[in-house]
Design a protein around this motif. Structure first.
Motif, PDB file in Angstrom:
ATOM      1  N   SER A 156       0.869  -1.168   0.000  1.00  0.00           N
ATOM      2  CA  SER A 156       0.000   0.000   0.000  1.00  0.00           C
ATOM      3  C   SER A 156       0.905   1.216   0.000  1.00  0.00           C
ATOM      4  O   SER A 156       2.105   1.110   0.245  1.00  0.00           O
ATOM      5  N   PRO A 157       0.356   2.407  -0.267  1.00  0.00           N
ATOM      6  CA  PRO A 157       1.205   3.604  -0.298  1.00  0.00           C
ATOM      7  C   PRO A 157       1.592   4.113   1.085  1.00  0.00           C
ATOM      8  O   PRO A 157       2.132   5.191   1.221  1.00  0.00           O
ATOM      9  N   CYS A 158       1.316   3.336   2.105  1.00  0.00           N
ATOM     10  CA  CYS A 158       1.698   3.754   3.454  1.00  0.00           C
ATOM     11  C   CYS A 158       2.092   2.537   4.261  1.00  0.00           C
ATOM     12  O   CYS A 158       2.226   1.436   3.739  1.00  0.00           O
ATOM     13  N   CYS A 159       2.254   2.719   5.487  1.00  0.00           N
ATOM     14  CA  CYS A 159       2.270   1.660   6.505  1.00  0.00           C
ATOM     15  C   CYS A 159       3.495   0.763   6.492  1.00  0.00           C
ATOM     16  O   CYS A 159       3.528  -0.221   7.242  1.00  0.00           O
ATOM     17  N   LEU A 160       4.488   1.045   5.655  1.00  0.00           N
ATOM     18  CA  LEU A 160       5.766   0.343   5.704  1.00  0.00           C
ATOM     19  C   LEU A 160       5.646  -1.139   5.371  1.00  0.00           C
ATOM     20  O   LEU A 160       6.513  -1.924   5.735  1.00  0.00           O
ATOM     21  N   ALA A 161       4.581  -1.555   4.697  1.00  0.00           N
ATOM     22  CA  ALA A 161       4.338  -2.977   4.427  1.00  0.00           C
ATOM     23  C   ALA A 161       4.637  -3.316   2.972  1.00  0.00           C
ATOM     24  O   ALA A 161       4.350  -2.541   2.059  1.00  0.00           O
ATOM     25  N   TYR A 162       5.196  -4.522   2.758  1.00  0.00           N
ATOM     26  CA  TYR A 162       5.576  -4.997   1.433  1.00  0.00           C
ATOM     27  C   TYR A 162       5.215  -6.470   1.300  1.00  0.00           C
ATOM     28  O   TYR A 162       5.128  -7.191   2.298  1.00  0.00           O
ATOM     29  N   LYS A 163       5.040  -6.921   0.061  1.00  0.00           N
ATOM     30  CA  LYS A 163       4.769  -8.331  -0.209  1.00  0.00           C
ATOM     31  C   LYS A 163       5.756  -8.850  -1.247  1.00  0.00           C
ATOM     32  O   LYS A 163       6.147  -8.129  -2.170  1.00  0.00           O
ATOM     33  N   ASP A 164       6.160 -10.136  -1.077  1.00  0.00           N
ATOM     34  CA  ASP A 164       7.017 -10.745  -2.078  1.00  0.00           C
ATOM     35  C   ASP A 164       6.179 -11.563  -3.049  1.00  0.00           C
ATOM     36  O   ASP A 164       4.945 -11.615  -2.950  1.00  0.00           O
ATOM     37  N   GLY A 165       6.839 -12.211  -4.005  1.00  0.00           N
ATOM     38  CA  GLY A 165       6.125 -12.954  -5.032  1.00  0.00           C
ATOM     39  C   GLY A 165       5.345 -14.149  -4.517  1.00  0.00           C
ATOM     40  O   GLY A 165       4.436 -14.643  -5.191  1.00  0.00           O
ATOM     41  N   ASP A 166       5.675 -14.624  -3.334  1.00  0.00           N
ATOM     42  CA  ASP A 166       4.964 -15.753  -2.736  1.00  0.00           C
ATOM     43  C   ASP A 166       3.829 -15.312  -1.828  1.00  0.00           C
ATOM     44  O   ASP A 166       3.159 -16.149  -1.215  1.00  0.00           O
TER      45      ASP A 166
END
Length: 241
Positions: A34-44
């Motif tokens: 998301s454009p905030c919240c310091l969160a990321y997802k990988d390909g899995d």
């Protein structure tokens, strides 16, 4: 603005991103969830959150859309993995450093080693000195006035003032910022962390009793326990000028 900065933010330890990564070398490519919240997802589909940062409420962020991350620890109960972020294919600077330097986040000591904390505190200090981002309006609470701090119960705050006295039980060390523990600010340290904090103080040439009468800066979540209380679990939460 006068800022109380711990020993490891004063150049005593060398600071590079390697001090945060240690011997962890497994990089995962991720995209912002998301454009905030310091969160990321990988390909899995695994979710990562940038560790040791508190997103600055109400601040615009130029959070990087793509990063490489290095896991800083195991996933929490919500299956979110704390991580260090690296820009430019793992060859750039820490995303934590960038956000702190721009005033987009506040340093929230959690998993950083002391040398790593030095790096992050120096980046935050740049923003504080220049009054960038969140630091345009954010000022430490004076510990002499506990009511405004108590009104922030549940929030993460930075407070500065004199430690009036120390107390200790079998389980807890108390840093008292006023004479009335039911009204004034208190900081607590679990006795099981006494060794870690003792080493920090020793590195400053100090002992516990040397804290009495000193001006310090503390940071952490405020708990309502009669008066306001902040639990210190990491030495970087205690700034000693």
């Amino acid at each position: 603005m006068t800022v109380a900065v711990p020993l490891f933010a004063q150049g005593v330890f060398a600071g590079t991103q390697d001090k945060c990564l240690g011997d962890r070398i497994t990089l995962r490519a991720v995209q912002a969830a998301s454009p905030c919240c310091l969160a990321y997802k990988d390909g899995d589909g695994a979710t990562y959150a940038l560790t040791d940062l508190l997103a600055a409420s109400g601040q615009d962020t130029s959070q990087q859309a793509n990063l490489d991350v290095v896991a800083a620890g195991p996933a929490n109960r919500w299956d979110i993995i704390p991580a260090w972020g690296l820009t430019h294919g793992g060859e750039g600077e820490l995303e934590q450093v960038r956000q702190l330097r721009e005033g987009e986040a506040i340093f929230k000591p959690t998993l950083a080693s002391l040398p790593c904390a030095q790096l992050l505190l120096e980046a935050e200090l740049e923003a504080r000195t220049a009054e960038k981002g969140v630091w345009r309006d954010l000022k430490p609470f004076p510990t002499a006035y506990p009511t405004p701090i108590l009104e922030k119960a549940g929030s993460y705050v930075i407070a500065t003032g004199h430690i009036l006295s120390l107390g200790k039980t079998a389980r807890t060390i108390y840093l008292n910022f006023g004479p009335f523990w039911k009204l004034d600010l208190t900081a607590t340290i679990s006795a099981k962390r006494e060794g870690t904090f003792s080493e920090y103080l020793k590195g400053r040439g100090l002992d516990w009793q040397d804290l009495e009468g000193r001006v310090v800066e503390i940071r952490g979540f405020v708990i309502e326990d009669d008066g306001p209380l902040i639990e210190l679990v990491h030495p970087a939460q205690l700034g000693i000028p």
